[in-house]
Design a protein around this motif. Structure first.
Motif, PDB file in Angstrom:
ATOM      1  N   ARG A 500      14.863   8.948 -11.878  1.00 50.46           N
ATOM      2  CA  ARG A 500      14.682   7.800 -12.776  1.00 50.46           C
ATOM      3  C   ARG A 500      15.925   7.522 -13.612  1.00 50.46           C
ATOM      4  O   ARG A 500      16.168   6.377 -14.008  1.00 50.46           O
ATOM      5  N   THR A 501      16.716   8.546 -13.879  1.00 51.27           N
ATOM      6  CA  THR A 501      17.921   8.347 -14.685  1.00 51.27           C
ATOM      7  C   THR A 501      19.150   8.049 -13.839  1.00 51.27           C
ATOM      8  O   THR A 501      20.123   7.476 -14.342  1.00 51.27           O
ATOM      9  N   ARG A 502      19.127   8.423 -12.554  1.00 48.49           N
ATOM     10  CA  ARG A 502      20.337   8.284 -11.734  1.00 48.49           C
ATOM     11  C   ARG A 502      20.159   7.395 -10.503  1.00 48.49           C
ATOM     12  O   ARG A 502      21.151   6.957  -9.911  1.00 48.49           O
ATOM     13  N   GLY A 503      18.918   7.186 -10.079  1.00 50.19           N
ATOM     14  CA  GLY A 503      18.698   6.350  -8.910  1.00 50.19           C
ATOM     15  C   GLY A 503      19.144   6.972  -7.613  1.00 50.19           C
ATOM     16  O   GLY A 503      19.367   6.274  -6.610  1.00 50.19           O
ATOM     17  N   GLU A 504      19.255   8.271  -7.560  1.00 53.19           N
ATOM     18  CA  GLU A 504      19.663   8.994  -6.365  1.00 53.19           C
ATOM     19  C   GLU A 504      19.140  10.419  -6.453  1.00 53.19           C
ATOM     20  O   GLU A 504      18.647  10.856  -7.498  1.00 53.19           O
ATOM     21  N   PHE A 505      19.251  11.144  -5.346  1.00 45.25           N
ATOM     22  CA  PHE A 505      18.846  12.542  -5.327  1.00 45.25           C
ATOM     23  C   PHE A 505      20.077  13.438  -5.402  1.00 45.25           C
ATOM     24  O   PHE A 505      21.198  12.998  -5.117  1.00 45.25           O
ATOM     25  N   THR A 506      19.858  14.693  -5.772  1.00 45.07           N
ATOM     26  CA  THR A 506      20.965  15.645  -5.851  1.00 45.07           C
ATOM     27  C   THR A 506      20.491  17.033  -5.468  1.00 45.07           C
ATOM     28  O   THR A 506      19.296  17.348  -5.581  1.00 45.07           O
ATOM     29  N   ALA A 507      21.431  17.845  -5.014  1.00 47.50           N
ATOM     30  CA  ALA A 507      21.122  19.249  -4.769  1.00 47.50           C
ATOM     31  C   ALA A 507      20.664  19.892  -6.072  1.00 47.50           C
ATOM     32  O   ALA A 507      21.267  19.687  -7.121  1.00 47.50           O
ATOM     33  N   THR A 508      19.598  20.661  -5.992  1.00 46.62           N
ATOM     34  CA  THR A 508      19.006  21.273  -7.184  1.00 46.62           C
ATOM     35  C   THR A 508      18.886  22.769  -6.985  1.00 46.62           C
ATOM     36  O   THR A 508      18.390  23.233  -5.959  1.00 46.62           O
ATOM     37  N   TYR A 509      19.352  23.493  -7.978  1.00 44.36           N
ATOM     38  CA  TYR A 509      19.347  24.954  -7.948  1.00 44.36           C
ATOM     39  C   TYR A 509      18.270  25.486  -8.880  1.00 44.36           C
ATOM     40  O   TYR A 509      18.198  25.097 -10.046  1.00 44.36           O
ATOM     41  N   GLU A 510      17.442  26.365  -8.368  1.00 46.18           N
ATOM     42  CA  GLU A 510      16.560  27.180  -9.206  1.00 46.18           C
ATOM     43  C   GLU A 510      16.753  28.628  -8.795  1.00 46.18           C
ATOM     44  O   GLU A 510      16.854  28.935  -7.606  1.00 46.18           O
ATOM     45  N   THR A 511      16.809  29.517  -9.763  1.00 45.10           N
ATOM     46  CA  THR A 511      17.045  30.923  -9.468  1.00 45.10           C
ATOM     47  C   THR A 511      15.739  31.653  -9.205  1.00 45.10           C
ATOM     48  O   THR A 511      14.777  31.493  -9.949  1.00 45.10           O
ATOM     49  N   ALA A 512      15.729  32.437  -8.150  1.00 46.73           N
ATOM     50  CA  ALA A 512      14.605  33.328  -7.859  1.00 46.73           C
ATOM     51  C   ALA A 512      15.075  34.764  -7.986  1.00 46.73           C
ATOM     52  O   ALA A 512      16.167  35.111  -7.515  1.00 46.73           O
ATOM     53  N   LEU A 513      14.284  35.591  -8.632  1.00 48.82           N
ATOM     54  CA  LEU A 513      14.597  37.021  -8.708  1.00 48.82           C
ATOM     55  C   LEU A 513      14.236  37.703  -7.392  1.00 48.82           C
ATOM     56  O   LEU A 513      13.163  37.471  -6.841  1.00 48.82           O
ATOM     57  N   THR A 514      15.123  38.550  -6.931  1.00 47.00           N
ATOM     58  CA  THR A 514      14.837  39.381  -5.749  1.00 47.00           C
ATOM     59  C   THR A 514      14.595  40.822  -6.207  1.00 47.00           C
ATOM     60  O   THR A 514      15.122  41.775  -5.639  1.00 47.00           O
ATOM     61  N   ARG A 515      13.777  40.968  -7.237  1.00 48.50           N
ATOM     62  CA  ARG A 515      13.544  42.265  -7.866  1.00 48.50           C
ATOM     63  C   ARG A 515      12.737  43.222  -6.999  1.00 48.50           C
ATOM     64  O   ARG A 515      12.574  44.389  -7.358  1.00 48.50           O
ATOM     65  N   LEU A 516      12.218  42.742  -5.864  1.00 49.39           N
ATOM     66  CA  LEU A 516      11.471  43.626  -4.971  1.00 49.39           C
ATOM     67  C   LEU A 516      12.377  44.595  -4.239  1.00 49.39           C
ATOM     68  O   LEU A 516      11.896  45.552  -3.623  1.00 49.39           O
ATOM     69  N   PHE A 517      13.698  44.365  -4.323  1.00 51.90           N
ATOM     70  CA  PHE A 517      14.639  45.151  -3.535  1.00 51.90           C
ATOM     71  C   PHE A 517      15.559  45.978  -4.432  1.00 51.90           C
ATOM     72  O   PHE A 517      15.863  45.596  -5.565  1.00 51.90           O
ATOM     73  N   HIS A 518      16.026  47.073  -3.890  1.00 51.40           N
ATOM     74  CA  HIS A 518      16.909  47.994  -4.593  1.00 51.40           C
ATOM     75  C   HIS A 518      18.254  47.326  -4.886  1.00 51.40           C
ATOM     76  O   HIS A 518      18.921  46.837  -3.981  1.00 51.40           O
TER      77      HIS A 518
END
Length: 685
Positions: A500-518
């Motif tokens: 709504r503010t830009r009139g286009e799409f963009t790559a979006t980053y969200e962080t996921a924890l991989t805490r299940l692994f050593h």
């Protein structure tokens, strides 16, 4: 140079990570349980990563086609060809090299060799705003309201430091150190659980260390053995002077909170005497806000001036955590306030401008002298202002800020216990033995070059700070109690607000924890999908029926939840692609695979919308981190039961971004989404 996103106040998709303060498991019972082991972070299968990568490109290709570009099927077929070419060619070799690297690594291929350097330590930009996180704590109800309003008269003579400020600082410091002590005694997050095993290691990276600037690539100071007395101290900043206070007794037990308060008061009294004698500190800490190679060069010179500087630098690095006592309460400049007397009350607590001003101070110190009274290389710094407001700032590379925020929550959740102190906030006697022990000055030997470098570093910091458009949004129309898939729901809201503010799409980053692994840390969730795109477009088209919009939202939420689970369980895309690129030998760089030369490969990782979520944040008032791209936003959110807090940062110098506009659009988006989901045919999501 690789495009790497610097992860932010990191992610806990779906809500609170875990219950942090259970004491059900004690040190004794810990000995009766077999310690669990976390599995090794796998090297993802090459064909699966490439397939997920191609799927992530679909919304970009659809959008390109809609705007007159290459037809979707044709563009996708070309990318599939490049992927097959890569998989059957050099990709196979790079994958084998990753397997070999993993086999030779003590913990895993990513954490031991690649991530810290590429995501953080090779980055040469200043830490201030760009990399460090900041977090505002709830006000302590024990402190009288007139203190928060600036009406109280409890300043310690000649220092602009107040007694309530010192009291809250001592309390927060004691609670923080108590949390560390309870961790070591296995009273909280015992390593008899998988969560505890992950948390014990990760939070430990924040203590007794600091980031050290080096030319081209930074490093960490080594953690000294616990018998070293320098590991029993806390670094304290006041009026740009630095002090060290002992916080453990001879048995390495935490000192009583009243003793900590007395030692802080001794430091304040010492600073007062120095100010009275017209002494002024050389603000060496400002240098830590500078470009990393410049700071490395200045540090080399600083350490060459005197062996005493080497001792001071070790003391700073070895200290458990840092504490800044700011001799001010920061408010935004305004004509009315500038013309008011110094006794004018401060803004009402928890008002929007008051919270924003607090966050700005936590982010970068006072705007008239940015970067002062800080050491930005420390992983965790408690910051307390003269009216008792408190928060924290942290260097990001040891771990993502979800981890220290759990420690901060422990520190804040219990209000000051006045029974733990003397009834009166009394200054120690100058002649008393108490005033002479347990603390020491850390006074640098400087020269004209260092003094000049402090001045020019402050000017560079000022330019960064003035460009930062940072504000918090408290959305209180509804919260997590009403939303089932809270993380996915908020991510969709951000997608629509962006469009709504830009009139286009963009790559979006969200962080996921991989805490299940050593020894694993994070992975990327690519929020922009063809499903999220379809829903956003439906919301922009008034002719699309409500039922269709709701169905598209449901699909988008399901897709986001699915890719979030994949990212958290070692089946992400971006860390694997990074590892493959790092396996290319220097002699092979001249001819890059077509997969990596594709402009869409870069565009799909240009994170103009960089996001992450903390747990509900009941003890916090807001948080923040920088936008990853100059024409983007950095957004952190804390979804409480009835209140969702958003910390939003962009750049004033970018004409296409505005934090205030984005806030207003996001509010309307969230209201529109509730209206959409409240249609009578189905229950809410």
């Amino acid at each position: 140079m690789f495009r790497i996103f610097r992860p932010r106040l990191c992610a806990c998709p779906g809500g609170r990570l875990m219950q942090p303060f259970s004491t059900a498991t004690t040190a004794a019972s810990h000995l009766q349980h077999k310690q669990p082991r976390l599995p090794r972070l796998p090297v993802p299968k090459l064909d699966q990563t490439l397939q997920r990568y191609l799927t992530s490109l679909e919304p970009f290709l659809l959008e390109d086609e809609a705007r007159g570009g290459v037809p979707f099927e044709e563009a996708l077929a070309l990318r599939k060809h490049w992927a097959e070419e890569f998989e059957n060619g050099i990709g196979k070799t790079l994958q084998e090299r990753l397997y070999a690297l993993d086999k030779a690594s003590p913990h895993n291929w990513l954490d031991d060799n690649i991530w810290l350097k590429k995501a953080y330590h090779e980055w040469r930009a200043p830490l201030i705003v760009n990399s460090n996180w900041w977090l505002s704590f709830k006000n302590d109800p024990t402190i009288p309201e007139d203190v928060y309003l600036g009406l109280a008269r409890d300043e310690i003579k000649g220092t602009a430091i107040t007694r309530w400020q010192v009291r809250r600082a001592s309390w927060l410091l004691h609670r923080t150190l108590e949390f560390k002590s309870r961790l070591e005694k296995q009273e909280v997050y015992p390593d008899t659980t998988r969560d505890g095993l992950w948390f014990q290691r990760t939070i430990g990276l924040n203590f007794n260390t600091a980031r050290i600037p080096r030319r081209s690539c930074d490093t960490f100071s080594p953690v000294p053995p616990s018998p070293d007395p320098s590991t029993h101290t806390v670094l304290v900043h006041i009026h740009d002077w630095q002090y060290s206070i002992d916080v453990l007794d001879s048995r390495l037990e935490l000192l009583p909170v009243q003793t900590l308060e007395q030692r802080l008061l001794c430091i304040v009294e010492d600073a007062g005497r120095r100010l009275e004698a017209r002494e002024r500190a050389v603000p060496v800490g400002v240098l830590t806000s500078d470009e990393r190679d410049r700071w490395a060069e200045n540090l080399e010179h600083l350490l060459s001036l005197s062996p005493a500087n080497e001792t001071i630098f070790r003391a700073i690095n070895h200290s458990i955590v840092a504490l800044s006592l700011d001799p001010w309460t920061y408010v935004f400049p305004s004509p009315s306030r500038e013309s008011a007397s110094s006794s004018s009350p401060l803004p009402p607590p928890d008002s929007p401008k008051e919270v924003d001003a607090h966050l700005h101070n936590l982010r970068s110190s006072h705007s008239s002298h940015p970067a002062h009274n800080r050491w930005f290389d420390k992983p965790f710094t408690l910051i307390v202002e003269s009216n008792g407001r408190a928060g924290a700032n942290g260097e990001h590379s040891p771990c993502d800020a979800l981890v220290p925020s759990i420690m901060a929550e422990y520190a804040v959740v219990q209000a000051i216990d006045l029974d733990a102190y003397d009834e009166v906030l009394a200054m120690p006697s100058v002649q008393s033995n108490e005033s002479q022990t347990g603390w020491r000055r850390l006074d640098w030997v400087t020269d004209d070059r260092i003094k000049l470098e402090c001045v020019v570093a402050e000017e560079r910091a000022r330019a960064i700070v003035q460009d930062s458009d940072d504000s918090v949004l408290w959305f209180d129309a509804y919260g997590a109690e009403w939303i089932k898939k809270i993380d996915a729901y908020i991510q969709m809201a951000l997608q629509l607000a962006w469009y709504r503010t830009r009139g286009e799409f963009t790559a979006t980053y969200e962080t996921a924890l991989t805490r299940l692994f050593h020894h694993a840390r994070t992975e990327t969730i690519r929020t922009l999908t063809k499903e999220s795109r379809a829903w956003v477009l439906s919301m922009m088209d008034p002719n699309v029926p409500v039922e269709t919009r709701r169905d598209l939202l449901h699909r988008a939420l399901q897709t986001h939840s699915r890719i979030s689970r994949a990212a958290s369980t070692g089946r992400g895309i971006d860390r694997h692609l990074l590892g493959l690129r790092c396996m290319i030998q220097p002699e092979e760089l001249a001819v890059q695979p077509a997969l990596f030369q594709d402009e869409l490969f870069t565009r799909s990782q240009t994170w103009k919308l960089s996001t992450s979520g903390l747990s509900p944040g009941d003890q916090f008032r807001g948080t923040g981190f920088s936008a990853s791209e100059h024409d983007g936003y950095g957004i952190n959110y804390l979804p409480g039961p009835s209140l969702i807090m958003f910390g939003i940062e962009s750049k004033h110098s970018c004409p296409s971004t505005s934090t205030q506009i984005f806030k207003s659009v996001l509010i309307q988006v969230l209201l529109d989404m509730k209206e959409l989901c409240s249609a009578p045919l189905k229950s809410h999501l």
